[in-house]
Design a protein around this motif. Structure first.
Motif, short mmCIF file in Angstrom:
data_model
loop_
_atom_site.label_atom_id
_atom_site.label_comp_id
_atom_site.label_asym_id
_atom_site.label_seq_id
_atom_site.Cartn_x
_atom_site.Cartn_y
_atom_site.Cartn_z
N VAL A 191 53.17 0.80 120.00
CA VAL A 191 52.85 0.01 120.96
C VAL A 191 52.84 -1.36 120.72
O VAL A 191 52.10 -1.76 119.50
CB VAL A 191 51.85 0.53 121.68
CG1 VAL A 191 51.32 -0.44 122.88
CG2 VAL A 191 51.87 2.13 122.38
N ASN A 192 53.62 -2.43 121.54
CA ASN A 192 53.05 -3.77 120.95
C ASN A 192 52.00 -4.46 121.71
O ASN A 192 51.83 -4.34 122.90
CB ASN A 192 54.56 -4.54 121.42
CG ASN A 192 54.54 -5.74 120.92
OD1 ASN A 192 53.78 -6.44 120.17
ND2 ASN A 192 55.49 -6.59 121.37
N THR A 193 50.97 -4.55 120.69
CA THR A 193 49.63 -4.93 121.32
C THR A 193 49.40 -6.49 121.11
O THR A 193 48.64 -7.06 121.46
CB THR A 193 48.62 -4.46 120.33
OG1 THR A 193 48.78 -4.67 118.80
CG2 THR A 193 48.50 -2.94 120.74
N THR A 194 50.49 -7.09 120.41
CA THR A 194 50.34 -8.53 120.16
C THR A 194 50.49 -9.36 121.66
O THR A 194 51.41 -8.80 122.30
CB THR A 194 51.45 -9.30 119.38
OG1 THR A 194 52.81 -8.93 119.76
CG2 THR A 194 51.18 -8.79 117.98
N ARG A 195 49.90 -10.52 121.78
CA ARG A 195 50.27 -11.52 123.09
C ARG A 195 51.34 -12.35 122.76
O ARG A 195 51.49 -12.70 121.72
CB ARG A 195 49.01 -11.99 123.20
CG ARG A 195 47.90 -11.08 123.88
CD ARG A 195 46.72 -11.99 124.36
NE ARG A 195 45.78 -12.11 122.99
CZ ARG A 195 44.66 -12.90 123.12
NH1 ARG A 195 44.50 -13.74 124.05
NH2 ARG A 195 44.00 -12.90 122.03
N PRO A 196 52.20 -12.57 123.81
CA PRO A 196 53.11 -13.68 123.57
C PRO A 196 52.59 -15.16 123.37
O PRO A 196 51.43 -15.42 123.81
CB PRO A 196 53.81 -13.43 124.93
CG PRO A 196 52.87 -12.92 126.08
CD PRO A 196 52.01 -12.10 125.24
N VAL A 197 53.28 -15.74 122.53
CA VAL A 197 53.11 -17.16 122.13
C VAL A 197 53.80 -18.08 123.22
O VAL A 197 55.01 -18.01 123.19
CB VAL A 197 53.24 -17.36 120.85
CG1 VAL A 197 52.80 -18.83 120.46
CG2 VAL A 197 52.86 -16.30 119.98
N PHE A 198 53.10 -18.81 124.00
CA PHE A 198 53.61 -19.99 124.64
C PHE A 198 53.35 -21.24 124.12
O PHE A 198 52.28 -21.58 123.56
CB PHE A 198 52.94 -20.02 126.02
CG PHE A 198 53.13 -18.71 126.77
CD1 PHE A 198 54.54 -18.23 127.31
CD2 PHE A 198 52.06 -17.78 126.86
CE1 PHE A 198 54.60 -17.34 128.07
CE2 PHE A 198 52.36 -16.59 127.54
CZ PHE A 198 53.59 -16.28 128.30
N TRP A 199 54.39 -22.04 123.75
CA TRP A 199 54.29 -23.38 123.14
C TRP A 199 54.10 -24.39 124.14
O TRP A 199 54.64 -24.54 125.13
CB TRP A 199 55.50 -23.64 122.44
CG TRP A 199 55.51 -22.59 121.16
CD1 TRP A 199 56.50 -21.40 120.92
CD2 TRP A 199 54.90 -22.54 119.77
NE1 TRP A 199 56.13 -20.76 119.80
CE2 TRP A 199 55.18 -21.60 119.13
CE3 TRP A 199 54.11 -23.49 119.27
CZ2 TRP A 199 54.76 -21.22 117.94
CZ3 TRP A 199 53.40 -23.37 118.05
CH2 TRP A 199 53.55 -22.19 117.38
#
Length: 58
Positions: free
Chosen positions: A50-58
């Protein structure tokens, strides 16, 4: 055409149909086990992490 010619032609047609049906049935009986081969098993599915990382918005 005479009656004998019509009978001969009809016999040839019936013989061709019987031979063709026999060939098709033989192919189905001989080669259908290749489609349903239980000795070949599909690879087991691995559990997806399960991908628990949050998306990074620049």
């Amino acid at each position: 055409m005479t009656s004998q010619n019509k009978n001969t032609e009809m016999l040839e047609v019936v013989a061709a149909i019987v031979v063709t049906a026999g060939l098709v049935a033989g192919n189905l009986l001989l080669f259908s086990p290749l489609r349903i081969d239980k000795s070949i098993k599909a690879p087991a599915q691995e559990d997806q992490p399960v991908n628990t990382t949050r998306p990074v918005f620049w």
